[in-house]
Design an enzyme around this catalytic site. Sequence first.
Site, short mmCIF file in Angstrom:
data_model
loop_
_atom_site.label_atom_id
_atom_site.label_comp_id
_atom_site.label_asym_id
_atom_site.label_seq_id
_atom_site.Cartn_x
_atom_site.Cartn_y
_atom_site.Cartn_z
N ASP A 515 0.85 -1.20 0.00
CA ASP A 515 0.00 0.00 0.00
C ASP A 515 0.89 1.25 0.00
O ASP A 515 0.99 1.96 0.99
CB ASP A 515 -0.93 -0.01 1.21
CG ASP A 515 -1.86 1.21 1.23
OD1 ASP A 515 -2.07 1.80 0.15
OD2 ASP A 515 -2.36 1.55 2.32
N GLU A 524 -2.11 0.52 -8.16
CA GLU A 524 -2.75 1.51 -9.03
C GLU A 524 -4.26 1.28 -9.00
O GLU A 524 -4.75 0.26 -8.51
CB GLU A 524 -2.22 1.43 -10.46
CG GLU A 524 -2.67 2.62 -11.30
CD GLU A 524 -1.98 2.72 -12.65
OE1 GLU A 524 -2.11 3.78 -13.30
OE2 GLU A 524 -1.32 1.75 -13.07
#
EC number: 3.2.1.4
Length: 541
Positions: A515, A524
């Site tokens: 993350d 993404e």
Amino acid sequence: MNMEQQGSIAVNQLGYRNKDAKIARIAGEGNRRFRLVNHVSGEEVWQGQTLSAFEDAASGIMVSWGDFSAWEQPGTYRIEDEDGQSSYPFMISDVVYEEAHQALLKAFYYFRCGVELEEEYAGPWKHAPCHLTPALVYGEEPRRIDAKGGWHDAGDYGKYVAPGAKAVADLLLAYECYPTAFAEPLPLPESDGVMPDVLHECRYELEWMLRMQDSETGGVFHKLTTLQFPGPDVMPEEDHAELYITPVSATATGCFAGVMAMAARVYAAYDASFAAACLQAAERAWAWLELHPDYPGFRNPPEISTGEYGDEQDMDERYWAAAELYRTTGESRYHQAFQQFARQEAFDKYELGWADMGGYGTISYLMSEQEQDPELAVRLQAGLQQRAAELAAVSSRDGFGISLKPEQYIWGSNMLVMNHAMLLLIADRLSGSPAFERHALEHIHYLLGANVMGISYVTGLGTRSILYPHHRPSEGDGVEAPVPGLVSGGPNYGKQDDYAREHLAGRAPAASFADVMESYATNEVTIYWNSPAVFVLSHFI
């Protein structure tokens, strides 16, 4: 930190509907006692024994299942095991997924290009209009086209026809299958109490696509981007580089024909003139496809390094286009073309990805009210049911209840998770039996926290959700929280970015996630990862 390192118990952090199956995923060997605790009072309300632990190949850990399906009393709870480890809190309620559904759909508004995102609708994630300059047609300078509008594709500001068509197709299918799921306004600037907001939002992308059709030939330009990606914290209104439209491609033209024919059908009840314009555009695109039966696959021009979305195989897009045009018009020429493409073995007829659009053609044909080729319809239905059964079989063996094999944790693995759930639900719908529904629901649980990372892969949803997606507006807007409702790409065994290669080396496929903004290969976001999630949640509200 994955689930094993964290020592947590993985659950859907939003919760479970009263009568649904409810299974906590608990790391560790053996079987053990666990208990359900009222999160407010601390009172134990139920206790159970896990099934024997087994080794889960995808996550690389020993995992056992704690089934508490029998408890249906509404409330907020947590699971604790005999070692004192605790899950994040979650609800049991008849109303669990409505807020998530709204957030996943509202995310498309935040992806809008070419318009101000007003504070009234965008809250702190507002920003000024962007990318308003007419774009140069690459290789045809000084020809320019006004192609403003539409959705930014992903964490960058490119706009691409084929992925956009997948996203719109998922949303329109969701509306066709579950219209009541879209009764509540988001709201949007266009909300009028007449046409559902999902159709207002899709129209914003469709109108951009119409601008991407070459007025001279009827073919459709592949994409609109700058020559290179902007910096990681550049806001859209600060991206002033020259815009370029790349040449026509057969894959973009096929996707365009399919989604425009679909839109013509869906919008006819709300705006006859827009529906007619969509159908006319679809038929012009089809004429281009007929004139170009063997067209080379798209490749980025040498100067352009933005997302390519290259695809050497365009037969699946043609198959989808023929199906939608037949379903919408009933014209035999489209039926004949569909039958011809259906005989080909060169593409998968049940995939739902931007590079493999065959599943949309199959679904359209099987859902159509037009006259069918009986033998072909039986064969396609059997193939769909077989694929769904294969996905269900994988789900039954997986430690976290989903249908991905270890090698399928690729870039955008969460798209596959939601695509598979979508296919399971459509197989149920077309068979008239809910045989696969419970497996589809486990895919939602996985997305929202019941995974080896113990994280909700959707921004703003759950106690521990992703905070640092690879998404330029979330990085550059000065707001601490990321734009809400965005689905992260998820674990990616390929680890194709520097951060992932350095920090995730040796991780099991389902644990290959970070993350952080830098890990674009795992974290993404894109419009076509959100869209199948909207479809799947639509079934459960």
